[in-house]
Design an enzyme around this catalytic site. Structure first.
Site, PDB file in Angstrom:
ATOM      1  N   GLU A 116       0.812  -1.216   0.000  1.00 44.52           N
ATOM      2  CA  GLU A 116       0.000   0.000   0.000  1.00 44.52           C
ATOM      3  C   GLU A 116       0.844   1.264   0.000  1.00 44.52           C
ATOM      4  OE1 GLU A 116      -2.826  -0.478  -0.839  1.00 44.52           O
ATOM      5  OE2 GLU A 116      -3.031  -2.569  -0.294  1.00 44.52           O
ATOM      6  N   HIS A 146      -5.408  -6.638 -11.238  1.00 46.40           N
ATOM      7  CA  HIS A 146      -4.713  -7.571 -10.354  1.00 46.40           C
ATOM      8  C   HIS A 146      -4.251  -8.817 -11.093  1.00 46.40           C
ATOM      9  CE1 HIS A 146      -7.271  -5.164  -7.607  1.00 46.40           C
ATOM     10  NE2 HIS A 146      -6.143  -5.133  -6.922  1.00 46.40           N
TER      11      HIS A 146
END
Length: 722
Positions: free
Chosen positions: A363, A448
Site C-alpha cells: 500500500e 490484479h
C-alpha cells in the site's frame, strides 16, 4: 488502449502474527548516516528537494515554450530526481486553461549543464480543445456517471462524490471531460467508489475505474513475534504510536469509520506504558502494532535502498488508520487524504486484520507510484501499478528479514488460500486468473491479473529460470518462449524497476513502454551493452514482449563497472527470411512497438490493410507530432534487404506542398518522407532500401508531424523488414 488516473488500492499478502511486547524509544531525532546510493540518484534533503522544485517552477514557462506547448498550457513541477553525475529528471503535471490534464504529465531530462536532452511524454505535444465550457452541467454529469458506472452496482451520488472538469488527454484526441465519482456496492463493500470519465459535451463514457480495489482471501491470526517500535510521548506523558524516526507517521484507531472517511471517528492510540497489543484481535492495539512496524520497515527499505525519504520524498509520513469500516476485507492507499486504511477482514478470512508486513509495503508503494509515474489505475498501466506494489511489497519482505515470514516471491502465502497463495511471481498463471504472458488483451483484464506480466518479468530478471527453493517455498521460473537463463539478482532488478518508474514512466505507460523504460534504466545504471540490460531484454522476451538484445558476453558487472565486452555482431530476428520485425501486422496490438499516442488500434473508424489492427497516425488538425518505433531489428545480412509497408494517406490539405509529413527514420537518419501530397484512395505499398544496413541491428521509427491547421491521416499496416 486508454488508461486513466486512479487511487491505487489493493491488498498485498498477509502474514501471521503472534505475541508482541513492544519496547520503543520516544522523542527520537532523525539519525544521520551514510546511505547507499540507489538507482543512480543522489540523496536529497527536504530543503534541497524544495530548492530543486523551486528551480523547476522557475524553468516551467521556458520549458513549455521549448517543448512547443500552447499558450493555454502550464507546467506544474511535481518531482525532481538528480543523478549522481548532476543530471536532472523533472516531472511535471500539465494544466490547460487552469484545468488539470488527465494523461498530460511528462518528464523533462536535463544534462548537468541544464540542457534538455529528452522528454518522456504521457501525451506528446501540445494540447488543444475546442473550448472549456461544457454542454453538460455538473448535475447532468453526475447522473450520466451513475448510468455509466460498471464497477459498482446501484451507483448513486453521495455528498462525498464530485464532478470536476478536466481535459482528458489519454486518448487519440484530447477532449473536455468530467471526472465524476459515484458510490455503490463493489469489491470493497457497499460504499465502494468508482471514477467515471465523461465527455463533457456528449456525456459518453471515456473510461471508468474503481477507486478502492480489494481482494478477498482467508487467513488465521496475527503473529509477527516480538518487535521494536518507535513511539513518542504526548504532553500528558502518555505514549502514542507516533514514529518520529519515520516522518512522524501516526497510526490511528479508525473506530470503524467508513472507508470513504476513515478519520471520521478516529482516535490516537494512547498508553501509560510503552507496551502495545497482545498478539490477538481481542486487543485493538495488535493491528496497530503490525501497521506501525510494517510502515517503518517500508520507509527504511526506500530510504536505505533508493535514498527516498517517505512516500513523496519530502520526509513526511502518511497517517494510517486501522479498524476501518466493518467486515472490510481490504486495505488501500488514498492520495486525496495522503493516508492508508486497513480493514479488520471478514468471515471470509477469519476476521484477520489486513495489517501485515506485505500489506504495508504494497500500500505504501501505491503512494510512491502516485507521487512519481502516477500510473493510471486502468488498462495496462493499472496492471503495472499493481505489479509495482507487488514487486516492492515483496522487496520489503526480503528487506525486513523477519524469520516468521522469510522473503519469497509468493504474494499472500500467509492468507491460508486453498492453494497456498494469492499470487505467484515465478508462474503467475498458477492462480488460475493471472496473466503470465503478454497479449493484446492485457488491457482489458482486471489489473490484479494483468499485473502478473510485470510480476513474471521481475521474477525472471531477478532469479532466472528453473526450479529453486526461496524462503522455504518452491519456485519454478517458467517462460512463455521456452528460453532458459540466469537472473541478475533481486537488488539489481529492483533498482532498474525503481529508476524506470521514477524517471521514464508516465501515467499512460503500457507494458511495451515499460519494456523500453526498464531497458533504458538498465543502460543508465549498468551500461548500454551490459549483461544486466541483456537479461532485462531476455526476461521481457520470456513474457512475450519484444526480442532479446544481442548477448554482450562476459560476466555480470557490478553497478560501478563498465561493460565487459562489446555487443555480439550476430543479428537477432530472422536473417534468413520472413519478417525481422515483431508484430509487423499489428495483430498483437502494441507488442514489439513503442508508440507515443496510442496509434495502434482496431478501431472501425478506419479500415486496415489486412487483419483487424493497424496504426493510425496524426489527423489532429493542429500542430502536433507523434512517433511509432521498434528497436533492435536484425536486418538480413545477405541479398537486398528492404523495408516495405502499406500506407494510406487522407487529408483536408490541398495542393502539393508538404504541410503534414510522415518520415521513416532508421538509426536517426531519415530515409523516406511522405506527406499530404501522397494522398490516396486506398493503401499503397511503399519500399525503402536497407542495403546500407545489411547485417546490422537497427532502430526503426515512423515520425509524424502536422502543422497548425487541416488534418492529414497516415494509416500504416503490414510492415516488413526482410
Amino acid at each position: 488502449m486508454n488508461r486513466k488516473t486512479a487511487l491505487a488500492a489493493a491488498v498485498a499478502a498477509a502474514l501471521t502474527l503472534g505475541t508482541a511486547v513492544m519496547a520503543s524509544s520516544q522523542n527520537v531525532a532523525l539519525a544521520s548516516s551514510t546511505r547507499q546510493v540507489g538507482a543512480g540518484f543522489q540523496a536529497m534533503s527536504t530543503t534541497g528537494r524544495l530548492a530543486a522544485l523551486d528551480q523547476a517552477g522557475k524553468e516551467a514557462a521556458a520549458t513549455a515554450k521549448a517543448l512547443g506547448l500552447g499558450p493555454d498550457e502550464r507546467l506544474l513541477p511535481k518531482d525532481v530526481l538528480v543523478d549522481n553525475d548532476g543530471a536532472r529528471h523533472v516531472r511535471y503535471d500539465r494544466t490547460y486553461r487552469g484545468l488539470p490534464v488527465v494523461g498530460g504529465d511528462l518528464v523533462v531530462h536535463r544534462a548537468k549543464n541544464g540542457k534538455i536532452t529528452s522528454t518522456t511524454w504521457a501525451h506528446q505535444g501540445a494540447i488543444k480543445v475546442a473550448g472549456v465550457t461544457p454542454a453538460l452541467s455538473t448535475q447532468d454529469a453526475s447522473k450520466a456517471a451513475e448510468r455509466g458506472a460498471k464497477h459498482v452496482k446501484q451507483a448513486r451520488t453521495t455528498n462525498l462524490d464530485t464532478s470536476n472538469l478536466v481535459v482528458w488527454a489519454a486518448g487519440k484526441v484530447p477532449v473536455l471531460a468530467y471526472r465524476s465519482t459515484v458510490t455503490g456496492a463493489g469489491e470493497a463493500g457497499s460504499h465502494s467508489q468508482e471514477a467515471v470519465l465523461l465527455d463533457a459535451n456528449t456525456g459518453s463514457v471515456l473510461d471508468s475505474y474503481q477507486l478502492e480495489e480489494g481482494i478477498s482471501g482467508s487467513g488465521d491470526g496475527v503473529n509477527v513475534g516480538q518487535v521494536t517500535l518507535e513511539t513518542s510521548q504526548d504532553g500528558s506523558g502518555n505514549y502514542t504510536l507516533t514514529d518520529a524516526l519515520h516522518g512522524s507517521t501516526i497510526v490511528y484507531d479508525s473506530n470503524n469509520s467508513p472507508q470513504s472517511n476513515p478519520a471520521q471517528n478516529a482516535q490516537t492510540f494512547s498508553n501509560s506504558t510503552d507496551n502495545w497489543g497482545d498478539g490477538t484481535t481481542a486487543s485493538r492495539e495488535s493491528a496497530a502494532v503490525d501497521a506501525s512496524f510494517g510502515l517503518a520497515k517500508t520507509w527504511d527499505f526506500y530510504k536505505n535502498t533508493f535514498n527516498r525519504s517517505g512516500i513523496r520524498n519530502d520526509g513526511r509520513g502518511a497517517p494510517a488508520y486501522v479498524h476501518v469500516d466493518n467486515q472490510l476485507l481490504n486495505a488501500f492507499y488514498d492520495d486525496s487524504c495522503f493516508c492508508m486504511s486497513f480493514g479488520d477482514g471478514s468471515s471470509q478470512n477469519n476476521n484477520t486484520p489486513l495489517t501485515s508486513l506485505d500489506v504495508s509495503g504494497h500500500e505504501m508503494t501505491h503512494g510512491v507510484t502516485a507521487a512519481t509515474a502516477n500510473l493510471n489505475y486502468s488498462g495496462e498501466s493499472g496492471g503495472l501499478n499493481e505489479s509495482t506494489s507487488d514487486i516492492f511489497g515483496t522487496m520489503v519482505e526480503f528487506y525486513a528479514n523477519d524469520p516468521a515470514n522469510p522473503g519469497n516471491y509468493y504474494i499472500g502465502e500467509k492468507l491460508n488460500m486453498g492453494n497456498g497463495y494469492l499470487r505467484r511471481m515465478d508462474d503467475p498463471t498458477l492462480d488460475g486468473s493471472s496473466l503470465g504472458c503478454y497479449s493484446s488483451n492485457a488491457g482489458s483484464v482486471d489489473v490484479h491479473y494483468s499485473s502478473g506480466i510485470g510480476n513474471h518479468f521481475f521474477y525472471l530478471t531477478s532469479e532466472g529460470t528453473g526450479a529453486k527453493t526461496i524462503g522455504g517455498l518452491p519456485h519454478n521460473g517458467t517462460t512463455c518462449n521456452g528460453d532458459t537463463f540466469s537472473g541478475i539478482g533481486k537488488d539489481k532488478a529492483a533498482a532498474i524497476w525503481y529508476r524506470a518508474l521514477t524517471t521514464y514512466m508516465t501515467s499512460t505507460t503500457d507494458y511495451n513502454a515499460a519494456r523500453t523504460a526498464t531497458l533504458q534504466a538498465a543502460a543508465d545504471l549498468y551500461g548500454a551493452n551490459s549483461q544486466e540490460q541483456y537479461i532485462v531484454s531476455k526476461a521481457w522476451a520470456a513474457v512475450s514482449l519484444g526480442t532479446a538484445l544481442p548477448n554482450p558476453g562476459g560476466g555480470t558487472p557490478t553497478p560501478s563497472s563498465s561493460p565487459t565486452s562489446s555487443p555480439s555482431s550476430t543479428p537477432t530476428g530472422n536473417p534468413g527470411g520472413g519478417n525481422a520485425l515483431v508484430n509487423g501486422g499489428f495483430e498483437q496490438g502494441a507488442t514489439g512497438w513503442t508508440q507515443s499516442a496510442n496509434d495502434i488500434t482496431n478501431s472501425t473508424q478506419q479500415a486496415p490493410h489486412g487483419g483487424s489492427w493497424y496504426a493510425w497516425m496524426m489527423g489532429y488538425g493542429y500542430a502536433a507530432s507523434e512517433t511509432l518505433a521498434q528497436n533492435n531489428i536484425a536486418v538480413p545480412s545477405s541479398g537486398s534487404p528492404k523495408l516495405t509497408f502499406w500506407l494510406k494517406v487522407t487529408t483536408q490539405e490541398t495542393g502539393t506542398t508538404p504541410y503534414d509529413t510522415l518520415k521513416v527514420n532508421v538509426n536517426g537518419t531519415t530515409l523516406a518522407t511522405y506527406s499530404n501530397a501522397n494522398a490516396s484512395a486506398g493503401y499503397v505499398q511503399k519500399t525503402v532500401d536497407l542495403s546500407a544496413y545489411r547485417g546490422q541491428t537497427v532502430n526503426l521509427q515512423f515520425a509524424g508531424q502536422e502543422d497548425a491547421s487541416l488534418p492529414t491521416v497516415f494509416l500504416l499496416d503490414d510492415v516488413n523488414v526482410g
